[in-house]
Design a protein around this motif. Structure first.
Motif, PDB file in Angstrom:
ATOM      1  N   ASN A   1       0.699  -1.091  -0.091  1.00 41.63           N
ATOM      2  CA  ASN A   1      -0.157  -0.042   0.041  1.00 41.63           C
ATOM      3  C   ASN A   1       0.729   1.218  -0.066  1.00 41.63           C
ATOM      4  O   ASN A   1       0.213   2.429  -0.455  1.00 41.63           O
ATOM      5  N   ASP A   2       1.983   1.261   0.309  1.00 38.87           N
ATOM      6  CA  ASP A   2       2.985   2.330   0.095  1.00 38.87           C
ATOM      7  C   ASP A   2       3.835   2.520  -1.324  1.00 38.87           C
ATOM      8  O   ASP A   2       4.176   3.415  -1.528  1.00 38.87           O
TER       9      ASP A   2
ATOM     10  N   ASN B   1      -7.977   2.674 -10.465  1.00 34.20           N
ATOM     11  CA  ASN B   1      -8.732   1.917 -11.229  1.00 34.20           C
ATOM     12  C   ASN B   1      -9.261   2.406 -12.727  1.00 34.20           C
ATOM     13  O   ASN B   1      -9.142   1.604 -13.676  1.00 34.20           O
ATOM     14  N   LEU B   2      -9.609   3.658 -12.718  1.00 33.17           N
ATOM     15  CA  LEU B   2     -10.111   4.222 -13.951  1.00 33.17           C
ATOM     16  C   LEU B   2      -9.091   4.123 -15.065  1.00 33.17           C
ATOM     17  O   LEU B   2      -9.514   4.047 -16.232  1.00 33.17           O
ATOM     18  N   ILE B   3      -7.894   4.230 -14.715  1.00 31.24           N
ATOM     19  CA  ILE B   3      -6.776   4.187 -15.931  1.00 31.24           C
ATOM     20  C   ILE B   3      -6.496   2.611 -16.467  1.00 31.24           C
ATOM     21  O   ILE B   3      -6.040   2.946 -17.634  1.00 31.24           O
ATOM     22  N   SER B   4      -7.152   2.033 -16.008  1.00 29.82           N
ATOM     23  CA  SER B   4      -6.548   0.611 -16.357  1.00 29.82           C
ATOM     24  C   SER B   4      -7.202   0.088 -17.901  1.00 29.82           C
ATOM     25  O   SER B   4      -7.192  -0.823 -18.217  1.00 29.82           O
ATOM     26  N   LEU B   5      -7.921   1.000 -18.385  1.00 32.59           N
ATOM     27  CA  LEU B   5      -8.429   0.803 -19.625  1.00 32.59           C
ATOM     28  C   LEU B   5      -9.069  -0.394 -19.915  1.00 32.59           C
ATOM     29  O   LEU B   5      -8.787  -1.181 -20.581  1.00 32.59           O
ATOM     30  N   ALA B   6     -10.483  -0.512 -19.442  1.00 35.33           N
ATOM     31  CA  ALA B   6     -11.167  -1.534 -19.311  1.00 35.33           C
ATOM     32  C   ALA B   6     -10.413  -2.960 -19.203  1.00 35.33           C
ATOM     33  O   ALA B   6     -10.715  -3.691 -20.013  1.00 35.33           O
ATOM     34  N   ASP B   7      -9.765  -2.851 -18.203  1.00 37.40           N
ATOM     35  CA  ASP B   7      -9.212  -4.189 -17.807  1.00 37.40           C
ATOM     36  C   ASP B   7      -8.408  -4.783 -18.943  1.00 37.40           C
ATOM     37  O   ASP B   7      -8.162  -5.941 -18.988  1.00 37.40           O
ATOM     38  N   SER B   8      -7.646  -4.075 -19.819  1.00 33.11           N
ATOM     39  CA  SER B   8      -6.902  -4.582 -21.087  1.00 33.11           C
ATOM     40  C   SER B   8      -5.618  -4.769 -20.343  1.00 33.11           C
ATOM     41  O   SER B   8      -4.626  -5.472 -20.649  1.00 33.11           O
ATOM     42  N   TYR B   9      -5.269  -4.126 -19.304  1.00 33.06           N
ATOM     43  CA  TYR B   9      -4.024  -4.000 -18.448  1.00 33.06           C
ATOM     44  C   TYR B   9      -4.164  -4.518 -17.027  1.00 33.06           C
ATOM     45  O   TYR B   9      -4.814  -3.667 -16.222  1.00 33.06           O
ATOM     46  N   ILE B  10      -3.590  -5.481 -16.649  1.00 33.51           N
ATOM     47  CA  ILE B  10      -3.786  -5.887 -15.279  1.00 33.51           C
ATOM     48  C   ILE B  10      -2.265  -6.333 -14.652  1.00 33.51           C
ATOM     49  O   ILE B  10      -1.612  -6.797 -15.057  1.00 33.51           O
ATOM     50  N   LEU B  11      -2.088  -5.665 -13.385  1.00 32.41           N
ATOM     51  CA  LEU B  11      -0.844  -6.058 -12.754  1.00 32.41           C
ATOM     52  C   LEU B  11      -1.115  -7.397 -12.078  1.00 32.41           C
ATOM     53  O   LEU B  11      -2.122  -7.431 -11.249  1.00 32.41           O
ATOM     54  N   VAL B  12      -0.285  -8.406 -12.346  1.00 32.68           N
ATOM     55  CA  VAL B  12      -0.505  -9.398 -11.754  1.00 32.68           C
ATOM     56  C   VAL B  12       0.875  -9.951 -10.792  1.00 32.68           C
ATOM     57  O   VAL B  12       0.742 -10.884 -10.154  1.00 32.68           O
ATOM     58  N   GLY B  13       1.861  -8.938 -10.872  1.00 25.79           N
ATOM     59  CA  GLY B  13       2.659  -8.960  -9.702  1.00 25.79           C
ATOM     60  C   GLY B  13       2.136  -8.479  -8.523  1.00 25.79           C
ATOM     61  O   GLY B  13       1.300  -7.590  -8.247  1.00 25.79           O
ATOM     62  N   ASP B  14       2.973  -8.591  -7.299  1.00 25.33           N
ATOM     63  CA  ASP B  14       2.835  -7.961  -5.994  1.00 25.33           C
ATOM     64  C   ASP B  14       3.810  -6.911  -5.550  1.00 25.33           C
ATOM     65  O   ASP B  14       4.868  -7.271  -5.472  1.00 25.33           O
TER      66      ASP B  14
ATOM     67  N   GLY C   1       4.513  -5.387  -3.204  1.00 30.62           N
ATOM     68  CA  GLY C   1       5.146  -5.501  -2.029  1.00 30.62           C
ATOM     69  C   GLY C   1       6.155  -6.336  -2.035  1.00 30.62           C
ATOM     70  O   GLY C   1       7.110  -6.435  -1.331  1.00 30.62           O
ATOM     71  N   LYS C   2       6.393  -7.443  -2.946  1.00 32.85           N
ATOM     72  CA  LYS C   2       7.373  -8.276  -2.997  1.00 32.85           C
ATOM     73  C   LYS C   2       8.331  -7.922  -4.347  1.00 32.85           C
ATOM     74  O   LYS C   2       9.028  -8.938  -5.187  1.00 32.85           O
ATOM     75  N   LYS C   3       7.967  -6.644  -4.738  1.00 34.23           N
ATOM     76  CA  LYS C   3       9.006  -6.051  -5.809  1.00 34.23           C
ATOM     77  C   LYS C   3       8.712  -6.563  -7.123  1.00 34.23           C
ATOM     78  O   LYS C   3       9.730  -6.928  -7.976  1.00 34.23           O
ATOM     79  N   ASN C   4       7.311  -7.046  -7.278  1.00 32.63           N
ATOM     80  CA  ASN C   4       7.038  -7.669  -8.703  1.00 32.63           C
ATOM     81  C   ASN C   4       6.224  -6.749  -9.458  1.00 32.63           C
ATOM     82  O   ASN C   4       5.112  -6.409  -8.748  1.00 32.63           O
ATOM     83  N   CYS C   5       6.251  -6.403 -10.795  1.00 33.09           N
ATOM     84  CA  CYS C   5       5.487  -5.535 -11.300  1.00 33.09           C
ATOM     85  C   CYS C   5       5.077  -5.874 -12.602  1.00 33.09           C
ATOM     86  O   CYS C   5       4.584  -5.205 -13.366  1.00 33.09           O
ATOM     87  N   SER C   6       4.900  -7.356 -12.683  1.00 36.56           N
ATOM     88  CA  SER C   6       4.658  -7.849 -14.065  1.00 36.56           C
ATOM     89  C   SER C   6       3.364  -7.420 -14.502  1.00 36.56           C
ATOM     90  O   SER C   6       2.129  -7.363 -13.610  1.00 36.56           O
ATOM     91  N   LEU C   7       3.004  -7.059 -15.619  1.00 38.81           N
ATOM     92  CA  LEU C   7       1.687  -6.716 -16.357  1.00 38.81           C
ATOM     93  C   LEU C   7       1.282  -7.725 -17.464  1.00 38.81           C
ATOM     94  O   LEU C   7       1.952  -8.093 -18.218  1.00 38.81           O
ATOM     95  N   LYS C   8       0.074  -7.896 -17.323  1.00 40.43           N
ATOM     96  CA  LYS C   8      -0.659  -8.887 -18.246  1.00 40.43           C
ATOM     97  C   LYS C   8      -1.461  -7.778 -19.114  1.00 40.43           C
ATOM     98  O   LYS C   8      -2.170  -7.025 -18.782  1.00 40.43           O
TER      99      LYS C   8
END
Length: 150
Positions: free
Chosen positions: A58-59, A83-96, A98-105
């Motif tokens: 959350n930080d 969440n409004l910027i996520s462009l209709a769920d076309s782009y989803i953060l699948v990483g955490d 807090g665990k330094k994972n920024c993977s994008l789907k």
């Protein structure tokens, strides 16, 4: 009283030395190129590092940008706190984060998604860093498969 002052100064000197020893820099690790099939999805695997102590999810704010090489402009496609910027769920953060994972789907991959993407990380009480020079290129190949159901 002088003993207390000396102890406090010593404590802070030790803390600064420890910080300098364990100091990290802002870094991102992602592939230079990811290939996906039109109509399916693709994941840009991504991890990052930052200086200082570990923070909670959350930080940390994760932002992804699509780069337009012709105009040298960036389009924000994902914002973890908005969440409004996520462009209709076309782009989803699948990483955490807090665990330094920024993977994008990227879902329902289209030819218009074929571009360079870069990351920005913002951390409360620490600062922010845009990894403009480290990008992942998403290449889209094949026929459109979005009409198929799996």
């Amino acid at each position: 009283m002088d003993f207390l002052k000396a102890a406090i100064v010593e404590y802070f000197v030790i803390q600064v030395l420890i910080q300098d020893i364990s100091c990290e820099t802002w870094q991102v690790y992602l592939p230079q190129k990811v290939i996906g099939i039109q109509g399916s999805c693709v994941v840009i695997p991504c991890t990052f590092n930052y200086p200082g102590v570990e923070k909670q999810s959350n930080d940390i704010t994760i932002l992804w940008y699509k780069d337009n090489e012709n105009s040298q402009q960036y389009t924000e496609i994902y914002h973890s706190k908005n969440n409004l910027i996520s462009l209709a769920d076309s782009y989803i953060l699948v990483g955490d984060s807090g665990k330094k994972n920024c993977s994008l789907k990227i879902t329902k991959l289209q030819k218009k998604d074929e571009e360079h993407y870069h990351l920005r990380v913002e951390i409360a009480q620490l600062g922010a860093f845009s990894f403009i020079k480290q990008t992942a290129y998403v290449s889209v190949s094949g026929k459109n498969l979005s009409h198929l159901s799996f």
